[in-house]
Design an enzyme around this catalytic site. Structure first.
Site, PDB file in Angstrom:
ATOM      1  N   ILE A  88       0.968  -1.181   0.075  1.00 31.48           N
ATOM      2  CA  ILE A  88       0.112   0.079   0.003  1.00 31.48           C
ATOM      3  C   ILE A  88       0.880   1.196   0.001  1.00 31.48           C
ATOM      4  O   ILE A  88       1.962   1.133   0.576  1.00 31.48           O
ATOM      5  CB  ILE A  88      -0.939  -0.088   1.283  1.00 31.48           C
ATOM      6  N   GLY A  89       0.393   2.343  -0.607  1.00 35.01           N
ATOM      7  CA  GLY A  89       1.259   3.679  -0.617  1.00 35.01           C
ATOM      8  C   GLY A  89       1.323   4.191  -2.018  1.00 35.01           C
ATOM      9  O   GLY A  89       0.907   3.732  -2.980  1.00 35.01           O
ATOM     10  N   ILE A 148       4.085   4.925  -3.727  1.00 34.41           N
ATOM     11  CA  ILE A 148       4.936   4.010  -4.745  1.00 34.41           C
ATOM     12  C   ILE A 148       4.611   3.169  -5.522  1.00 34.41           C
ATOM     13  O   ILE A 148       4.435   2.886  -6.686  1.00 34.41           O
ATOM     14  CB  ILE A 148       6.338   3.758  -4.272  1.00 34.41           C
ATOM     15  N   GLU A 176       0.371 -10.362  -0.618  1.00 36.28           N
ATOM     16  CA  GLU A 176      -0.307 -10.358   0.777  1.00 36.28           C
ATOM     17  C   GLU A 176      -1.105  -9.494   1.050  1.00 36.28           C
ATOM     18  O   GLU A 176      -2.254  -9.502   1.736  1.00 36.28           O
ATOM     19  CB  GLU A 176       0.691 -10.352   1.709  1.00 36.28           C
ATOM     20  N   ILE A 214      13.840   1.106   4.262  1.00 34.58           N
ATOM     21  CA  ILE A 214      14.544   2.506   5.066  1.00 34.58           C
ATOM     22  C   ILE A 214      15.572   2.840   4.592  1.00 34.58           C
ATOM     23  O   ILE A 214      16.043   4.036   4.336  1.00 34.58           O
ATOM     24  CB  ILE A 214      14.069   2.159   6.397  1.00 34.58           C
ATOM     25  N   GLY A 264       5.956  -9.466   5.198  1.00 36.10           N
ATOM     26  CA  GLY A 264       5.717 -10.606   4.056  1.00 36.10           C
ATOM     27  C   GLY A 264       6.938 -10.272   2.934  1.00 36.10           C
ATOM     28  O   GLY A 264       7.190 -10.757   2.113  1.00 36.10           O
TER      29      GLY A 264
END
Length: 424
Positions: free
Chosen positions: A208-209, A211, A230, A305, A328
């Site tokens: 999700i998000g 990008i 997933e 990160i 995952g």
């Protein structure tokens, strides 16, 4: 099953119990809050969950005197707590959480879930969060639930009969939603770079998000894409509607969108509701590397990160502070690399929001290596894409520096020179 008040339902939990909380969009907040109100009469109750939405009173005073969180993933509502002695984080692949319950490593006394209204046969749906909730209800000694008519009924294996529920209460509210954010110029560039790697007939895994949404928004001219993931969100909807995503070339569940959870807008939930195209399974099924690899051209898009100059990926800590979880990522990175024509991809901006380089000489002290350098293939930023597969350490450093932010390339080159020419 008895239908009663929240206060009555949560009386099923006793001191010393290990209690599972369903998570993501399906978080049963009314029952969780009701349980927290019993903090005066309960002690040593262990809570097990992945990411939950809404408030998490159980990690705050005075509730944390009765409850201890042992979390398999970390969201914003518990992030502060898991970095203190009052709560714990269990590093584990999403694919393996079901085995904690099934193999009695963390046997469950009570599972707290939110479900749809029962159908004419008495079956309720676990909605859009089957993930580890299904193995939890299959193994817990007792199940309590909140029944919500606004929960989407999902096809797949996430069902429970009313006779299996010890006690339930009724609520009527929308489940948690995440609206899509506006894409930045940098995110669009990353999306284009990643989309250039995706072939027709590929099976996609994405999170999700912005990008993942930027990647999906650049796939309009592709053909016969499939989804085995997933989780998924709104970004897939235009591609399903246009026929780009049809699952025609998948080997596992041809034509189906296979996932263990979904988070998005009400439009997404309306699409999922009673839709046979969507096949929701537990995470032991969706994230099984042996199953993932059987699909063609598995293209796994994950985030980081920070990445060091040898390709080590940290995706769940900031230094020694736990930020999210293993999740995952490794399940799909490995599954993609073993798939015929597969591509494991890390996609990230070259810098953080504060302008710090995400490509670094060394991971921060205390950082977790989420994905080893031996597993990393493609890395994409707004400055391009490199494939580290088969490269030695010096070649990797050079490749990663080429897609770092220009402001940091010189110091990264100096760090690489220091490392590889002076024996570290």
């Amino acid at each position: 099953m008895k239908i009663t008040s929240v206060e009555e339902v949560v009386k099923e939990v006793k001191s010393g119990d290990r209690v599972f909380l369903q998570g993501a969009a399906m978080t049963p907040n009314e029952l969780i809050d009701g349980l927290c109100e019993r903090y005066n009469e309960l002690k040593n109750v262990e809570l097990i969950s992945i990411h939950t939405e809404g408030s998490a009173k159980y990690v705050e005073e005075p509730y944390c005197n009765a409850f201890t969180l042992n979390s398999c993933f970390v969201g914003g509502n518990v992030r502060k707590a898991v970095n203190t002695p009052s709560a714990g984080y269990i590093p584990i692949f999403l694919s393996e959480i079901p085995w904690l319950f099934k193999n009695n490593i963390l046997p469950l006394d009570v599972a707290i879930v939110q479900v749809s209204s029962p159908d004419k046969h008495g079956f309720c749906s676990l909605g859009v969060s089957v993930d580890v909730a299904l193995p939890a209800i299959r193994t817990a000694k007792k199940i309590i639930a909140q029944i919500n008519p606004q929960v989407p009924r999902t096809h797949g294996t996430g069902i429970i009969h009313v006779d299996e529920i010890a006690a339930a209460t009724e609520v009527d509210r929308p489940i948690h939603q995440h609206e899509t954010g506006e894409l930045s110029e940098i995110e669009n560039k990353i999306g284009l770079n990643v989309a250039s790697l995706i072939e027709d007939g590929a099976t996609l895994q994405m999170g999700i998000g912005n990008i993942p949404n930027a990647v999906l928004s650049n796939l309009g001219n592709h053909k016969n894409l499939g989804i085995h993931t997933e989780m998924f969100s709104d970004g897939v909807l235009p591609l399903i509607e246009s026929g780009v995503i049809n699952g025609a070339e998948k080997k596992i569940k041809m034509g189906k969108i296979v996932s263990c959870f979904a988070v998005g807008s009400q439009r997404l939930y309306d699409f999922i509701d009673d839709n046979p195209i969507c096949d929701f399974r537990d995470s032991g099924y969706t994230n099984d590397t042996a199953r993932i690899r059987r699909n063609p051209k598995v293209t796994a898009i994950n985030s980081a990160i920070e990445i060091d100059l040898t390709g080590q990926v940290c995706a769940d800590t900031i230094g020694g502070k736990q930020f999210s979880g293993v999740g995952g990522q490794m399940d799909f990175i490995r599954g993609a690399s073993l798939s015929i024509g597969g591509k494991p991809i890390f996609a990230m901006p070259s810098t953080t929001n504060k302008g710090v380089s995400k490509i670094v000489p060394f991971l921060k002290e205390g950082a977790g290596v989420t994905t080893t350098r031996a597993h990393v293939h493609y890395v994409a930023t707004e400055y391009g894409v490199v494939n580290l597969y088969g490269m030695n350490l010096m070649q990797r450093a050079k490749a990663l520096i080429s897609i770092a932010h220009p402001d940091f390339r010189q110091e990264l080159e100096e760090a690489a020179y220091q490392r590889f020419n002076n024996g570290g």
